[in-house]
Design a protein around this motif. Sequence first.
Motif, short mmCIF file in Angstrom:
data_model
loop_
_atom_site.label_atom_id
_atom_site.label_comp_id
_atom_site.label_asym_id
_atom_site.label_seq_id
_atom_site.Cartn_x
_atom_site.Cartn_y
_atom_site.Cartn_z
N PRO A 1 -0.67 -12.05 14.58
CA PRO A 1 -1.02 -10.81 15.27
C PRO A 1 -1.68 -9.80 14.35
O PRO A 1 -1.60 -9.90 13.12
CB PRO A 1 0.33 -10.30 15.79
N SER A 2 -2.31 -8.81 14.93
CA SER A 2 -2.92 -7.72 14.19
C SER A 2 -1.84 -7.04 13.34
O SER A 2 -0.73 -6.81 13.81
CB SER A 2 -3.53 -6.73 15.19
N GLY A 3 -2.17 -6.77 12.09
CA GLY A 3 -1.22 -6.12 11.19
C GLY A 3 -0.30 -7.09 10.47
O GLY A 3 0.55 -6.68 9.68
N SER A 4 -0.45 -8.40 10.70
CA SER A 4 0.47 -9.38 10.08
C SER A 4 0.11 -9.67 8.62
O SER A 4 0.89 -10.31 7.91
CB SER A 4 0.50 -10.67 10.90
N GLY A 5 -1.08 -9.23 8.17
CA GLY A 5 -1.43 -9.40 6.76
C GLY A 5 -2.58 -10.35 6.48
O GLY A 5 -2.88 -10.64 5.32
N LYS A 6 -3.27 -10.80 7.53
CA LYS A 6 -4.35 -11.78 7.36
C LYS A 6 -5.49 -11.22 6.49
O LYS A 6 -5.95 -11.88 5.58
CB LYS A 6 -4.92 -12.20 8.72
N SER A 7 -5.93 -10.00 6.82
CA SER A 7 -7.05 -9.41 6.06
C SER A 7 -6.65 -9.18 4.61
O SER A 7 -7.44 -9.43 3.69
CB SER A 7 -7.49 -8.08 6.66
N THR A 8 -5.43 -8.71 4.42
CA THR A 8 -4.93 -8.47 3.06
C THR A 8 -4.92 -9.78 2.28
O THR A 8 -5.37 -9.82 1.12
CB THR A 8 -3.52 -7.85 3.13
N ALA B 1 2.26 -4.95 3.16
CA ALA B 1 1.31 -5.73 3.96
C ALA B 1 1.56 -7.22 3.78
O ALA B 1 1.46 -7.99 4.73
CB ALA B 1 -0.12 -5.38 3.57
N ILE C 1 0.98 5.08 0.79
CA ILE C 1 0.25 6.18 1.44
C ILE C 1 1.19 7.38 1.46
O ILE C 1 2.14 7.42 2.25
CB ILE C 1 -0.18 5.82 2.87
N ILE D 1 3.79 0.55 2.56
CA ILE D 1 3.57 -0.50 3.56
C ILE D 1 3.51 -1.83 2.83
O ILE D 1 2.67 -2.03 1.96
CB ILE D 1 2.26 -0.26 4.33
N TYR E 1 0.87 -1.17 0.00
CA TYR E 1 0.00 0.00 0.00
C TYR E 1 0.90 1.22 0.00
O TYR E 1 1.86 1.26 0.77
CB TYR E 1 -0.88 0.03 1.25
P1 ADP Z 1 -4.28 -8.23 9.84
O1 ADP Z 1 -5.56 -8.60 9.16
O2 ADP Z 1 -3.40 -9.40 10.12
O3 ADP Z 1 -4.52 -7.38 11.04
P2 ADP Z 1 -3.87 -6.46 7.59
O4 ADP Z 1 -3.78 -7.27 6.35
O5 ADP Z 1 -5.15 -5.77 7.88
O6 ADP Z 1 -3.43 -7.35 8.82
O7 ADP Z 1 -2.73 -5.37 7.57
C1 ADP Z 1 -1.37 -5.62 7.18
C2 ADP Z 1 -0.65 -4.30 7.10
O8 ADP Z 1 -1.15 -3.56 5.99
C3 ADP Z 1 -0.82 -3.40 8.30
O9 ADP Z 1 0.37 -2.69 8.47
C4 ADP Z 1 -1.94 -2.49 7.90
O10 ADP Z 1 -1.91 -1.28 8.59
C5 ADP Z 1 -1.71 -2.33 6.42
N1 ADP Z 1 -2.94 -2.11 5.65
C6 ADP Z 1 -3.98 -2.98 5.56
N2 ADP Z 1 -4.92 -2.50 4.73
C7 ADP Z 1 -4.45 -1.30 4.31
C8 ADP Z 1 -4.95 -0.32 3.41
N3 ADP Z 1 -6.13 -0.47 2.80
N4 ADP Z 1 -4.21 0.77 3.21
C9 ADP Z 1 -3.03 0.91 3.81
N5 ADP Z 1 -2.48 0.03 4.63
C10 ADP Z 1 -3.18 -1.07 4.89
#
Ligand code: ADP
Length: 233
Positions: free
Chosen positions: A41-48, A22, A15, A20, A13
């Motif tokens: 952990p939170s921020g590890s990339g699971k949602s991405t 991810a 910004i 970043i 990403y």
């Molecule tokens: P998790 O789901 O494990 O908490 P994320 O995939 O949400 O992790 O996030 C991984 C990293 O990417 C984090 O540093 C987060 O802040 C960043 N991130 C996630 N989505 C976005 C986005 N849409 N724009 C910018 N940074 C993002």
Amino acid sequence: EPLIILKDIGRKYVIGTEIIHALKSVSLTINKGEFVALMGPSGSGKSTLMNILGCLDTPSKGEYILNGINVSNMTDNELAEVRNKEIGFVFQTFNLLPRNTALDNVALPLVYAGVNKENRRARASKSLENVGLGNRMDHKPNELSGGQRQRVAVARALINNPSIILADEPTGNLDTKTSIEIMGLIEDIHAKGNTIILVTHEEDIALHAHRIVRMRDGLVENDFANPNIQKVD
Ligand code: ADP
Ligand code: ADP
């Protein structure tokens, strides 16, 4: 039989002047019928990663082969088509339409698939019966308990016979007893041959899966078979 092949997937990403990473480099193969828990952990990339797996997003580098098709460079319209056909989503917050009945919520993906009304009703009611809600079809979400709402969401996720069920913290808003019920339902769905990928923070929940993939800092930190579950192939 590989259903999902991820080869050196990255997602960054930008910004302003900050980049970043991810996902740095993720390579994974998931076979048809696997039940995988994604932790970290939170921020590890699971949602991405889930967004990429669910064809809601595409990687900045690497390849994603889903069911033999390279979906890495598809347009939004092409992705939407793959998503409707191949993916069933279950969310922490259920994501049901509040003004619609359970039946109409479950039938919604069939509207997009162009199925006629009669068949939609028949299939949605069957799907609700399969999750134990045959007697709640005309109830709206606010007339259902949390566990029942999540059952509706599971019925909706299954309605199109997707290749993969992606469940993002499906028990995150449920009490312990209801969480166990929903995990039982997900296990039943897995036992019928469905492929399931589940994000969870909770070890107890992850232990229902047959394989646990742990992420850290945009990488797969480890990936192992759940030793508590006998492999049944
Ligand atoms: P998790 O789901 O494990 O908490 P994320 O995939 O949400 O992790 O996030 C991984 C990293 O990417 C984090 O540093 C987060 O802040 C960043 N991130 C996630 N989505 C976005 C986005 N849409 N724009 C910018 N940074 C993002
Ligand atoms: P969860 O991990 O519970 O799925 P989210 O996906 O909402 O939570 O966000 C995970 C992380 O990604 C959070 O740290 C959040 O701040 C970050 N994030 C999500 N979207 C963005 C964004 N658009 N810009 C920057 N960071 C984001």
